[in-house]
Design a protein around this motif. Structure first.
Motif, PDB file in Angstrom:
ATOM      1  N   HIS A  28      -7.551  -6.067  38.877  1.00  0.00           N
ATOM      2  CA  HIS A  28      -7.114  -6.290  37.606  1.00  0.00           C
ATOM      3  C   HIS A  28      -5.887  -5.743  37.108  1.00  0.00           C
ATOM      4  N   ILE A  29      -4.862  -6.402  36.814  1.00  0.00           N
ATOM      5  CA  ILE A  29      -3.555  -5.891  36.260  1.00  0.00           C
ATOM      6  C   ILE A  29      -3.459  -6.338  34.701  1.00  0.00           C
ATOM      7  N   VAL A  30      -3.418  -4.808  34.132  1.00  0.00           N
ATOM      8  CA  VAL A  30      -3.276  -5.321  32.548  1.00  0.00           C
ATOM      9  C   VAL A  30      -1.720  -5.001  32.041  1.00  0.00           C
ATOM     10  N   VAL A  31      -1.187  -6.181  31.412  1.00  0.00           N
ATOM     11  CA  VAL A  31       0.180  -6.543  31.061  1.00  0.00           C
ATOM     12  C   VAL A  31       0.120  -6.120  29.673  1.00  0.00           C
ATOM     13  N   ASP A  32       0.810  -5.136  29.181  1.00  0.00           N
ATOM     14  CA  ASP A  32       0.706  -4.520  27.957  1.00  0.00           C
ATOM     15  C   ASP A  32       1.920  -3.849  27.478  1.00  0.00           C
ATOM     16  N   ALA A  33       2.210  -3.772  26.291  1.00  0.00           N
ATOM     17  CA  ALA A  33       3.574  -2.929  25.791  1.00  0.00           C
ATOM     18  C   ALA A  33       3.336  -1.608  25.483  1.00  0.00           C
ATOM     19  N   GLY A  34       1.978  -1.005  25.406  1.00  0.00           N
ATOM     20  CA  GLY A  34       1.439   0.263  24.892  1.00  0.00           C
ATOM     21  C   GLY A  34       0.577   0.429  23.822  1.00  0.00           C
ATOM     22  N   HIS A  35       0.775   1.683  23.137  1.00  0.00           N
ATOM     23  CA  HIS A  35      -0.032   1.897  22.127  1.00  0.00           C
ATOM     24  C   HIS A  35       0.742   1.967  20.870  1.00  0.00           C
ATOM     25  N   LYS A  36       0.457   1.719  19.552  1.00  0.00           N
ATOM     26  CA  LYS A  36       0.968   1.940  18.308  1.00  0.00           C
ATOM     27  C   LYS A  36       0.940   3.347  17.959  1.00  0.00           C
ATOM     28  N   ASP A  37       0.322   4.193  18.620  1.00  0.00           N
ATOM     29  CA  ASP A  37       0.168   5.702  17.984  1.00  0.00           C
ATOM     30  C   ASP A  37       0.932   6.393  18.799  1.00  0.00           C
ATOM     31  N   GLY A  38       1.917   5.868  19.922  1.00  0.00           N
ATOM     32  CA  GLY A  38       2.826   6.849  20.659  1.00  0.00           C
ATOM     33  C   GLY A  38       3.204   6.178  21.947  1.00  0.00           C
ATOM     34  N   THR A  39       4.174   6.632  22.634  1.00  0.00           N
ATOM     35  CA  THR A  39       4.629   6.246  23.794  1.00  0.00           C
ATOM     36  C   THR A  39       4.017   6.707  25.165  1.00  0.00           C
ATOM     37  N   ARG A  40       3.590   6.128  26.031  1.00  0.00           N
ATOM     38  CA  ARG A  40       3.013   6.743  27.456  1.00  0.00           C
ATOM     39  C   ARG A  40       4.155   7.289  28.233  1.00  0.00           C
ATOM     40  N   MET A  41       3.625   8.123  28.957  1.00  0.00           N
ATOM     41  CA  MET A  41       4.685   8.635  30.465  1.00  0.00           C
ATOM     42  C   MET A  41       5.134   7.313  30.865  1.00  0.00           C
ATOM     43  N   ARG A  42       4.243   6.415  31.442  1.00  0.00           N
ATOM     44  CA  ARG A  42       4.690   5.282  32.210  1.00  0.00           C
ATOM     45  C   ARG A  42       5.827   4.563  31.428  1.00  0.00           C
ATOM     46  N   ASP A  43       5.999   4.588  30.367  1.00  0.00           N
ATOM     47  CA  ASP A  43       7.035   3.883  29.503  1.00  0.00           C
ATOM     48  C   ASP A  43       8.142   4.518  28.989  1.00  0.00           C
ATOM     49  N   PHE A  44       8.276   5.743  29.482  1.00  0.00           N
ATOM     50  CA  PHE A  44       9.222   6.955  29.012  1.00  0.00           C
ATOM     51  C   PHE A  44      10.603   6.513  29.784  1.00  0.00           C
ATOM     52  N   GLY A  45      11.575   6.652  28.787  1.00  0.00           N
ATOM     53  CA  GLY A  45      12.965   6.817  29.543  1.00  0.00           C
ATOM     54  C   GLY A  45      13.197   5.227  30.404  1.00  0.00           C
ATOM     55  N   ARG A  46      13.674   5.421  31.615  1.00  0.00           N
ATOM     56  CA  ARG A  46      14.091   4.544  32.385  1.00  0.00           C
ATOM     57  C   ARG A  46      12.942   3.478  32.666  1.00  0.00           C
ATOM     58  N   PHE A  47      11.697   3.998  32.602  1.00  0.00           N
ATOM     59  CA  PHE A  47      10.429   3.242  32.952  1.00  0.00           C
ATOM     60  C   PHE A  47      10.361   2.089  32.049  1.00  0.00           C
ATOM     61  N   GLY A  48      10.844   2.326  30.694  1.00  0.00           N
ATOM     62  CA  GLY A  48      10.616   1.439  29.459  1.00  0.00           C
ATOM     63  C   GLY A  48      12.083   0.545  29.392  1.00  0.00           C
ATOM     64  N   ASP A  49      12.866   0.851  30.238  1.00  0.00           N
ATOM     65  CA  ASP A  49      14.204   0.165  30.211  1.00  0.00           C
ATOM     66  C   ASP A  49      14.493  -0.999  31.212  1.00  0.00           C
ATOM     67  N   PRO A  50      14.456  -2.403  30.889  1.00  0.00           N
ATOM     68  CA  PRO A  50      14.392  -3.383  31.560  1.00  0.00           C
ATOM     69  C   PRO A  50      15.812  -3.352  32.770  1.00  0.00           C
ATOM     70  N   ALA A  51      16.886  -2.859  32.296  1.00  0.00           N
ATOM     71  CA  ALA A  51      17.824  -2.754  33.178  1.00  0.00           C
ATOM     72  C   ALA A  51      17.680  -1.799  34.498  1.00  0.00           C
ATOM     73  N   ALA A  52      17.083  -0.633  33.955  1.00  0.00           N
ATOM     74  CA  ALA A  52      16.756   0.392  35.041  1.00  0.00           C
ATOM     75  C   ALA A  52      15.387  -0.152  35.906  1.00  0.00           C
ATOM     76  N   VAL A  53      14.536  -0.795  35.446  1.00  0.00           N
ATOM     77  CA  VAL A  53      13.441  -1.176  36.218  1.00  0.00           C
ATOM     78  C   VAL A  53      14.343  -2.501  37.058  1.00  0.00           C
ATOM     79  N   ALA A  54      15.079  -3.280  36.712  1.00  0.00           N
ATOM     80  CA  ALA A  54      15.609  -4.333  37.525  1.00  0.00           C
ATOM     81  C   ALA A  54      16.521  -3.531  38.626  1.00  0.00           C
ATOM     82  N   ALA A  55      16.924  -2.468  38.279  1.00  0.00           N
ATOM     83  CA  ALA A  55      17.829  -1.597  39.333  1.00  0.00           C
ATOM     84  C   ALA A  55      16.977  -0.815  40.200  1.00  0.00           C
TER      85      ALA A  55
END
Length: 322
Positions: free
Chosen positions: A167-194
């Motif tokens: 089971h793979i959950v595709v989500d944008a995170g939580h309203k009450d704050g940013t997760r580590m896995r979405d921090f910085g380049r991990f939340g940047d589509p260009a960095a992920v594409a790279a």
């Protein structure tokens, strides 16, 4: 209503021999190869009561695993919360002051008003430098393991490539704050594409002995996918860690969720993770005096739980299967 949890069967690991680390940052170990490769970071204990990842990191350290390529960094994150762990009251050690996995934004890291923010600021350089991140977690309620991929297709493809969990959950995170896995380049589509990749894996119920097995399996799969180790390393250093591949994946697109208005949010019946509610408009609870209803037919419930219920906390998310 909330189902009672089963007994807490997973003991706390003894990480005292590994507490100091080798980087100058407590609880952080880094090993480098002379061959070029990715900078890989595996994190555990972002929440102090989520023990499975700590067991997996302890196992990697005890095995003497070293990268064939690039660097491998292992981080025991919220040590202050872990130090308070008590199997008789495991929820009390999730954090000390606030949830560490909601603090990963520049403004919060710069405003060190809690122990979790101060610790996250210590770890921030490691996360910023990493090319690939695997963040190991577990869940409040019994349930099947989940990968939280974020929104980027490249992360979804990596989760599918790894072959488990199903089971793979595709989500944008939580309203009450940013997760580590979405921090910085991990939340940047260009960095992920790279080439940046980050996955958060929920390995099962906090207290389930099997959650340790899932965490170990995920480390093995992730390190192989990253090119950090080879199959021979897995056989020699991690015997018995590889679990059977999952069946065909369920990719679940989160469309919304329920954020508690106060601690009185309630479900009308016991709910379980990945439960499918057949009919749109089904009342499954109440929040601030208003009904919680499923928004569409065949609605999949993602991680319903009231154990940390208070204003601002997500208590259930709704998803569609692709």
């Amino acid at each position: 209503m909330q189902q009672d949890s089963p007994p807490f069967a997973l003991p706390a690991p003894d990480i005292a021999p590994w507490r100091a680390g080798n980087t100058g940052t407590e609880g952080v170990w880094r090993f480098a190869s002379s061959a070029p490769g990715r900078q890989v970071l595996i994190t555990a204990l972002v929440h102090g009561n989520e023990l499975c990842g700590a067991w997996a990191l302890k196992g990697l350290l005890e095995a003497g695993l070293r990268p064939r390529r690039g660097t491998l960094t292992l981080a025991f994150c919220n040590l202050a919360a872990f130090d308070r762990f008590d199997a008789a009251d495991p929820d009390a050690s999730r954090f000390v002051d606030e949830d560490m996995n909601r603090q990963w934004s520049p403004d919060r890291l710069a405003n060190a008003t809690s122990r979790e923010r101060r610790r996250a600021a210590q770890l921030e350089p490691l996360v910023r430098e990493a090319d690939w991140l695997l963040d190991l977690h577990s869940m409040h309620e019994p349930g099947l393991p989940l990968t939280l991929s974020g929104m980027q297709q490249e992360n979804i493809a990596l989760a599918v490539q790894m072959g488990s969990p199903a089971h793979i959950v595709v989500d944008a995170g939580h309203k009450d704050g940013t997760r580590m896995r979405d921090f910085g380049r991990f939340g940047d589509p260009a960095a992920v594409a790279a080439g940046a990749r980050s996955l958060l894996v929920e390995c099962g119920f906090h207290g389930a002995a099997g959650s340790r097995d899932v965490a170990q399996d995920q480390c093995l799969r992730f390190l192989l996918a990253a090119g950090t180790i080879e199959q021979s390393d897995a056989r020699q250093r991690m015997p018995g860690w590889h679990l059977p591949d999952a069946p065909d994946p369920w990719i679940l697109d989160v469309t919304g969720g329920v954020v508690a208005r106060d601690a009185n949010v309630a479900f009308t019946r016991p709910l379980s993770g990945l439960q499918v509610i057949a009919d749109a408009g089904t009342v499954i609870g109440h929040n601030g005096g208003e009904p919680i209803v499923t928004p569409y037919d065949d609605c999949v419930l993602v991680m319903p739980s009231l154990r940390q219920a208070r204003a601002g906390v997500t208590v259930v998310r709704f998803a569609r299967r692709r």
